[in-house]
Design a protein around this motif. Structure first.
Motif, PDB file in Angstrom:
ATOM      1  N   ARG A 168       1.146  -0.981   0.042  1.00  0.00           N
ATOM      2  CA  ARG A 168       0.510   0.433  -0.199  1.00  0.00           C
ATOM      3  C   ARG A 168       0.695   1.575   0.243  1.00  0.00           C
ATOM      4  O   ARG A 168       1.791   1.472   0.617  1.00  0.00           O
ATOM      5  CB  ARG A 168      -0.786  -0.163   1.340  1.00  0.00           C
ATOM      6  N   VAL A 169       0.632   2.292  -1.316  1.00  0.00           N
ATOM      7  CA  VAL A 169       1.428   3.406  -1.468  1.00  0.00           C
ATOM      8  C   VAL A 169       0.703   4.479  -1.182  1.00  0.00           C
ATOM      9  O   VAL A 169      -0.173   4.833  -1.585  1.00  0.00           O
ATOM     10  CB  VAL A 169       2.260   3.181  -2.774  1.00  0.00           C
ATOM     11  N   PRO A 170       0.988   5.412  -0.041  1.00  0.00           N
ATOM     12  CA  PRO A 170       0.408   6.264   0.543  1.00  0.00           C
ATOM     13  C   PRO A 170       0.878   7.827  -0.342  1.00  0.00           C
ATOM     14  O   PRO A 170       1.657   7.457  -0.889  1.00  0.00           O
ATOM     15  CB  PRO A 170       0.678   7.181   1.472  1.00  0.00           C
ATOM     16  N   VAL A 171      -0.102   8.173  -0.948  1.00  0.00           N
ATOM     17  CA  VAL A 171       0.082   9.841  -1.556  1.00  0.00           C
ATOM     18  C   VAL A 171      -1.301  10.790  -0.925  1.00  0.00           C
ATOM     19  O   VAL A 171      -0.964  12.070  -2.029  1.00  0.00           O
ATOM     20  CB  VAL A 171      -0.880   8.774  -3.223  1.00  0.00           C
ATOM     21  N   VAL A 172      -0.776  10.714   0.224  1.00  0.00           N
ATOM     22  CA  VAL A 172      -1.589  11.982   0.554  1.00  0.00           C
ATOM     23  C   VAL A 172      -0.130  13.238   1.122  1.00  0.00           C
ATOM     24  O   VAL A 172       0.636  12.583   1.170  1.00  0.00           O
ATOM     25  CB  VAL A 172      -2.656  11.547   1.318  1.00  0.00           C
ATOM     26  N   LEU A 173      -0.799  14.165   1.667  1.00  0.00           N
ATOM     27  CA  LEU A 173       0.041  15.332   2.638  1.00  0.00           C
ATOM     28  C   LEU A 173       1.179  15.185   1.678  1.00  0.00           C
ATOM     29  O   LEU A 173       2.410  14.983   2.066  1.00  0.00           O
ATOM     30  CB  LEU A 173       0.374  14.828   3.404  1.00  0.00           C
ATOM     31  N   LEU A 174       1.983  15.101  -0.242  1.00  0.00           N
ATOM     32  CA  LEU A 174       2.848  15.304  -0.133  1.00  0.00           C
ATOM     33  C   LEU A 174       3.084  15.882  -1.585  1.00  0.00           C
ATOM     34  O   LEU A 174       1.807  16.915  -1.870  1.00  0.00           O
ATOM     35  CB  LEU A 174       2.784  13.668  -1.614  1.00  0.00           C
ATOM     36  N   ASP A 175       4.175  16.951  -1.900  1.00  0.00           N
ATOM     37  CA  ASP A 175       3.890  18.033  -3.254  1.00  0.00           C
ATOM     38  C   ASP A 175       3.477  17.486  -4.360  1.00  0.00           C
ATOM     39  O   ASP A 175       3.659  18.947  -5.047  1.00  0.00           O
ATOM     40  CB  ASP A 175       5.125  19.177  -2.693  1.00  0.00           C
ATOM     41  N   VAL A 176       2.976  16.935  -4.866  1.00  0.00           N
ATOM     42  CA  VAL A 176       2.820  16.188  -6.243  1.00  0.00           C
ATOM     43  C   VAL A 176       1.126  15.686  -5.469  1.00  0.00           C
ATOM     44  O   VAL A 176       1.307  15.105  -4.973  1.00  0.00           O
ATOM     45  CB  VAL A 176       3.541  15.168  -6.761  1.00  0.00           C
ATOM     46  N   LYS A 177      -0.254  16.543  -6.580  1.00  0.00           N
ATOM     47  CA  LYS A 177      -1.059  15.899  -6.157  1.00  0.00           C
ATOM     48  C   LYS A 177      -1.643  14.424  -6.693  1.00  0.00           C
ATOM     49  O   LYS A 177      -1.123  13.544  -7.075  1.00  0.00           O
ATOM     50  CB  LYS A 177      -2.626  16.849  -7.459  1.00  0.00           C
ATOM     51  N   ALA A 178      -1.568  13.676  -5.454  1.00  0.00           N
ATOM     52  CA  ALA A 178      -2.266  12.207  -5.214  1.00  0.00           C
ATOM     53  C   ALA A 178      -2.797  11.944  -6.663  1.00  0.00           C
ATOM     54  O   ALA A 178      -2.950  10.792  -6.920  1.00  0.00           O
ATOM     55  CB  ALA A 178      -3.888  12.490  -4.070  1.00  0.00           C
ATOM     56  N   TYR A 179      -3.771  12.891  -7.379  1.00  0.00           N
ATOM     57  CA  TYR A 179      -4.396  12.230  -8.587  1.00  0.00           C
ATOM     58  C   TYR A 179      -3.299  12.499  -9.931  1.00  0.00           C
ATOM     59  O   TYR A 179      -3.178  11.530  -9.874  1.00  0.00           O
ATOM     60  CB  TYR A 179      -5.527  13.804  -9.259  1.00  0.00           C
ATOM     61  N   THR A 180      -2.503  13.434  -9.576  1.00  0.00           N
ATOM     62  CA  THR A 180      -1.855  12.720 -10.541  1.00  0.00           C
ATOM     63  C   THR A 180      -0.756  12.125 -10.585  1.00  0.00           C
ATOM     64  O   THR A 180      -0.558  11.291 -11.188  1.00  0.00           O
ATOM     65  CB  THR A 180      -0.641  14.058 -10.621  1.00  0.00           C
ATOM     66  N   LEU A 181      -0.695  11.285  -9.322  1.00  0.00           N
ATOM     67  CA  LEU A 181       0.781  10.048  -9.031  1.00  0.00           C
ATOM     68  C   LEU A 181       0.127   8.792  -9.062  1.00  0.00           C
ATOM     69  O   LEU A 181      -0.117   8.035 -10.225  1.00  0.00           O
ATOM     70  CB  LEU A 181       0.777  10.526  -7.158  1.00  0.00           C
ATOM     71  N   ALA A 182      -1.343   9.102  -9.048  1.00  0.00           N
ATOM     72  CA  ALA A 182      -2.426   8.185  -9.746  1.00  0.00           C
ATOM     73  C   ALA A 182      -2.256   7.823 -11.324  1.00  0.00           C
ATOM     74  O   ALA A 182      -2.676   6.484 -11.657  1.00  0.00           O
ATOM     75  CB  ALA A 182      -4.200   7.672  -8.310  1.00  0.00           C
ATOM     76  N   GLN A 183      -2.478   8.669 -11.788  1.00  0.00           N
ATOM     77  CA  GLN A 183      -2.481   8.204 -13.173  1.00  0.00           C
ATOM     78  C   GLN A 183      -1.840   8.074 -13.895  1.00  0.00           C
ATOM     79  O   GLN A 183      -1.494   7.931 -14.270  1.00  0.00           O
ATOM     80  CB  GLN A 183      -3.341  10.009 -13.708  1.00  0.00           C
TER      81      GLN A 183
END
Length: 206
Positions: A168-183
């Motif tokens: 499980r890879v957390p994508v919150v509280l980062l300087d890159v938007k979570a939606y961008t990382l997910a895409q």
């Protein structure tokens, strides 16, 4: 470069790889404060409930409050400081904590490097408590060594022991938007023959 559509109404855009994401210090500190406050409130609720039950043992209402509220408050009292500590540690890291490369994804928080060729499925997990996309759940074709922290925003509340073939890879509280990382993750997983699903949120553009 990875090309993907941000929404159905916007033409595909290119994202340079490797894509490096660092923690957003201000958000980490705010979340740490919130978690620590939650822990203090939990401790206070536990103390008050025990005091009420001891002071008024014949009152059935106090026992209902104790039985119903103490377990939840105790969970907050334990997890709150632990989450706050993880947020403070992440806020102190100057290096990228998540790196998306053309051949794989590196989560330095979990000390894991996962090649895309080993990913059979990527599930985008939403949590409206955090305001949207929460983490990316990778199911792997082969086991991998990786740390799992149930007290980190994005993966908090999940079991202590993870299955060897999942990360499980957390994508919150980062300087890159979570939606961008997910895409970007979705595009690369599909490129290597994996499947992409979404849990609790809108479907990603194909």
């Amino acid at each position: 470069m990875a090309t993907f559509a941000r929404t159905y109404a916007i033409p595909p855009i290119s994202v340079g790889l490797p894509l490096e994401a660092r923690t957003r210090v201000s958000l980490q500190l705010l979340y740490a404060l919130f978690a620590f406050t939650t822990g203090l409130v939990g401790i206070l609720v536990v103390v008050v409930a025990i005091w009420l039950a001891a002071s008024y043992p014949a009152e059935w209402v106090t026992w209902i409050v104790a039985v119903a509220g103490v377990p939840l408050a105790l969970a907050g009292a334990i997890s709150g400081p632990a989450i706050a500590w993880n947020c403070l540690k992440d806020a102190a890291r100057p290096d990228p904590v998540l790196i998306v490369r053309a051949n794989g994804i590196e989560d330095r928080r979990a000390q894991a490097m996962i090649p895309w060729a080993t990913v059979s499925e990527a599930r985008m997990v939403y949590s409206y408590a955090l305001g949207g996309l929460n983490h990316v759940h990778l199911t792997l074709r082969t086991p991998v060594l990786a740390r799992h922290n149930p007290f980190r925003p994005g993966t908090k509340g999940y079991p202590w022991r993870r299955r060897p073939d999942e990360v499980r890879v957390p994508v919150v509280l980062l300087d890159v938007k979570a939606y961008t990382l997910a895409q970007v993750v979705a595009a690369l997983v599909k490129r290597y023959g994996g499947e992409v699903t979404v849990i609790g949120g809108p479907m990603l553009p194909s």
